[in-house]
Enzyme design. Structure first.
Site, PDB file in Angstrom:
ATOM      1  CE  LYS A 171      -6.305   1.770   8.388  1.00  0.00           C
ATOM      2  NZ  LYS A 171      -5.026   1.059   8.571  1.00  0.00           N
TER       3      LYS A 171
ATOM      4  CD  GLN B  28       4.177  -7.755  10.211  1.00  0.00           C
ATOM      5  OE1 GLN B  28       3.857  -7.386   9.093  1.00  0.00           O
ATOM      6  NE2 GLN B  28       3.296  -8.095  11.124  1.00  0.00           N
TER       7      GLN B  28
ATOM      8  CB  ILE C 224       2.913   3.209   5.808  1.00  0.00           C
ATOM      9  CG1 ILE C 224       3.621   4.047   4.732  1.00  0.00           C
ATOM     10  CG2 ILE C 224       1.971   2.227   5.152  1.00  0.00           C
ATOM     11  CD1 ILE C 224       5.042   4.325   4.976  1.00  0.00           C
ATOM     12  CG  ASP C 225      -2.930   3.017   6.362  1.00  0.00           C
ATOM     13  OD1 ASP C 225      -2.767   3.418   7.530  1.00  0.00           O
ATOM     14  OD2 ASP C 225      -3.538   1.969   6.092  1.00  0.00           O
TER      15      ASP C 225
ATOM     16  CE  LYS D  62      -3.711   0.378   2.692  1.00  0.00           C
ATOM     17  NZ  LYS D  62      -4.521   0.551   3.908  1.00  0.00           N
TER      18      LYS D  62
ATOM     19  N   GLY E   1       0.154  -9.777  12.391  1.00  0.00           N
ATOM     20  CA  GLY E   1      -0.327  -8.516  12.968  1.00  0.00           C
ATOM     21  C   GLY E   1       0.811  -7.621  13.428  1.00  0.00           C
ATOM     22  CG  HIS E   2      -0.161  -3.512  14.039  1.00  0.00           C
ATOM     23  ND1 HIS E   2      -0.632  -3.584  15.332  1.00  0.00           N
ATOM     24  CD2 HIS E   2      -1.178  -2.972  13.301  1.00  0.00           C
ATOM     25  CE1 HIS E   2      -1.862  -3.103  15.391  1.00  0.00           C
ATOM     26  NE2 HIS E   2      -2.224  -2.742  14.168  1.00  0.00           N
TER      27      HIS E   2
ATOM     28  CG  ASN F 289      -1.874   1.253  15.855  1.00  0.00           C
ATOM     29  OD1 ASN F 289      -1.905   0.807  16.997  1.00  0.00           O
ATOM     30  ND2 ASN F 289      -1.348   0.577  14.857  1.00  0.00           N
TER      31      ASN F 289
END
Length: 495
Positions: free
Chosen positions: A383, A177, A239-240, A114, A209-210, A317
């Site tokens: 998103k 990750q 980042i988004d 993305k 997941g983060h 977040n």
């Protein structure tokens, strides 16, 4: 008779449900351990240690998954956080100079990635992020590095694109990750048969997941590198989220806390609107700040959780975390995050689940944690294409990689935009706009069906455009729609 049947018979003869469940758990964990050992045996020598760390991490998560029962919070213990644990950002003091102790980490998307989508004047998410940090480094003569957390889905694409930033005044680092195996929903065994992620194994693996940032950042060696360079805090964001920029007020609060006691973890929260009722909220739980997500809430209390009057804030977040604290807690195996069970259906129809964690859930593991109530402008996520339309429009001005609401907009709220399924894919969305409409005076836009927009269209007030099945609506160039409903036969009615 197998050991499993013997243990099962014994548990049942004692009429002990808990013993029975424990036998099942132990047998399942043993079966999963054997499957993981088979998978690890297929790893090439240069990937063995990395794969072993990933599979060990999965085993720990799977063990916890088998132990947990039902919602992970006791609703009776949940309280609104005390006022002094939620200072308002506008009341903070800014730093007059930029310290050398900050690292910026951006969490990339899963596929695509993305971060490479053009969002503003052909600038991608990553372009804007690099511009912001370069401006920061030049303005304050500092050396704040950018760290990108990739998944195995985005790593190759990201490394190719990073070459364009070689001459920027930003040091860019990447790490991956973990890579965990998806598990069959029925058998709870891994669907992967070996370490590859091509062919039959393409869908067998996932990034967990983060919340995996703590383990994977530690395992990458970058955590120790930055601590050795004197870095103290990491600013983590998606980042988004185009509103997530370095805030010198928050950084000063970390460096020079009013009570003299430094925070190990700061979560930026912002006031809820009715669009945010499902977002995780910060609560006081057993004397510590705790992030509560809707999936953790007992069904009887979901409406209460969604209440804007009781729980007024939600997690953006955007997180500021002590590097030394991450190292300490990681080495003590003391970072506690609730497990998110995410069901998926693979292309072949197989139902699987993937076990994930969320980065903000670790707040309860850190000392002297804090939530800071920030303006809504620090939460500008992209998103969907509806979000993309907002940030591409003249509602925002771009300066040094940062988007700010245009001064020409008379009120600070963002219009509500709902684009239909014909706009879901980015390429379809771009094809339907010859140019982005003027939206400075827009309150609400709903578009459904086969609709296209000509150049220099202006949208004001509430505009609803509905093309029925089989119909097509072309908004002509230069059209001004103010408080209008446009139906399938292009009738224009006052709203």
């Amino acid at each position: 008779m197998s050991r499993f049947v013997q243990d099962l018979s014994k548990a049942m003869s004692q009429d002990g449900a808990s013993q029975f469940q424990e036998v099942i758990r132990q047998e399942l964990e043993l079966s999963v351990k054997k499957e993981l050992e088979k998978i690890l045996s297929t790893a090439p020598s240069h990937e063995f240690e990395h794969t072993k760390k990933d599979l060990d991490g999965f085993r720990k998560l799977f063990h916890r998954f088998l132990q947990e029962k039902g919602p992970s919070v006791d609703w009776g213990k949940i309280q609104r956080p005390p006022e002094d644990s939620l200072p308002i950002a506008l009341s903070l003091q800014a730093l007059t100079s930029m310290p050398q102790n900050l690292v910026i980490d951006q969490i990339m998307g899963c596929k695509g990635p993305k971060s490479l989508i053009g969002v503003r004047n052909e600038n991608t998410f990553l372009d804007l992020t690099v511009q912001q940090i370069e401006h920061l480094n030049k303005t304050y003569n500092t050396d704040v590095p950018l760290v990108l957390m990739n998944s195995f889905n985005t790593d190759e694409d990201t490394k190719k694109i990073l070459q364009k930033y070689n001459h920027c005044r930003v040091k860019i680092y990447t790490f991956n990750q973990s890579r965990y195996p998806r598990i069959n929903k029925e058998s709870l065994l891994p669907v992967a048969k070996d370490v590859s992620y091509s062919g039959e194994n393409t869908e067998a693996w996932y990034p967990p997941g983060h919340g995996d940032i703590y383990a994977s950042f530690y395992n990458s060696g970058l955590l120790d590198t930055f601590i050795g360079e004197g870095k103290e805090y990491i600013f983590v964001s998606n980042i988004d989220n185009l509103g997530a920029t370095v805030d010198l007020y928050i950084l000063n609060h970390l460096m020079n806390p009013p009570n003299g006691k430094r925070c190990e973890f700061v979560m930026e929260v912002t006031n809820k609107t009715r669009a945010d009722v499902k977002g995780g909220t910060l609560t006081q739980y057993e004397g510590k700040l705790r992030l509560v997500e809707i999936a953790q809430v007992p069904k009887a209390h979901v409406d209460e959780f969604k209440s804007v009057s009781k729980f007024k804030i939600f997690n953006t977040n955007n997180l500021w975390i002590s590097l030394a604290a991450v190292k300490r807690l990681q080495e003590q195996n003391a970072i506690d995050m609730e497990i998110i069970v995410n069901p998926k259906t693979l292309d072949g129809g197989l139902n699987v689940i993937q076990l994930e964690t969320a980065v903000g859930a670790a707040i309860k593991s850190f000392e002297n944690s804090l939530g800071i109530n920030v303006p809504r402008s620090r939460f500008l996520p992209v998103k969907t294409t509806s979000d993309l339309l907002l940030v591409m429009s003249n509602l925002y001005s771009l300066n040094a990689g940062s988007l700010t609401m245009s001064e020409k907009r008379e009120f600070p709220t963002v219009p509500l935009v709902k684009l239909g399924s014909s706009f879901t894919k980015v390429q379809d969305y771009l094809r339907r706009f010859e140019s982005i409409p003027d939206m400075l005076e827009l309150d609400h836009l709903t578009v459904s069906g086969d609709v296209t927009f000509g150049k220099n269209v202006s949208l004001k007030g509430t505009v609803i455009i509905i093309a029925n099945h089989g119909d097509r609506i072309d908004i002509p160039p230069g059209a001004v729609l103010e408080n209008k409903i446009v139906s399938g036969n292009l009738r224009i009615l006052d709203h």
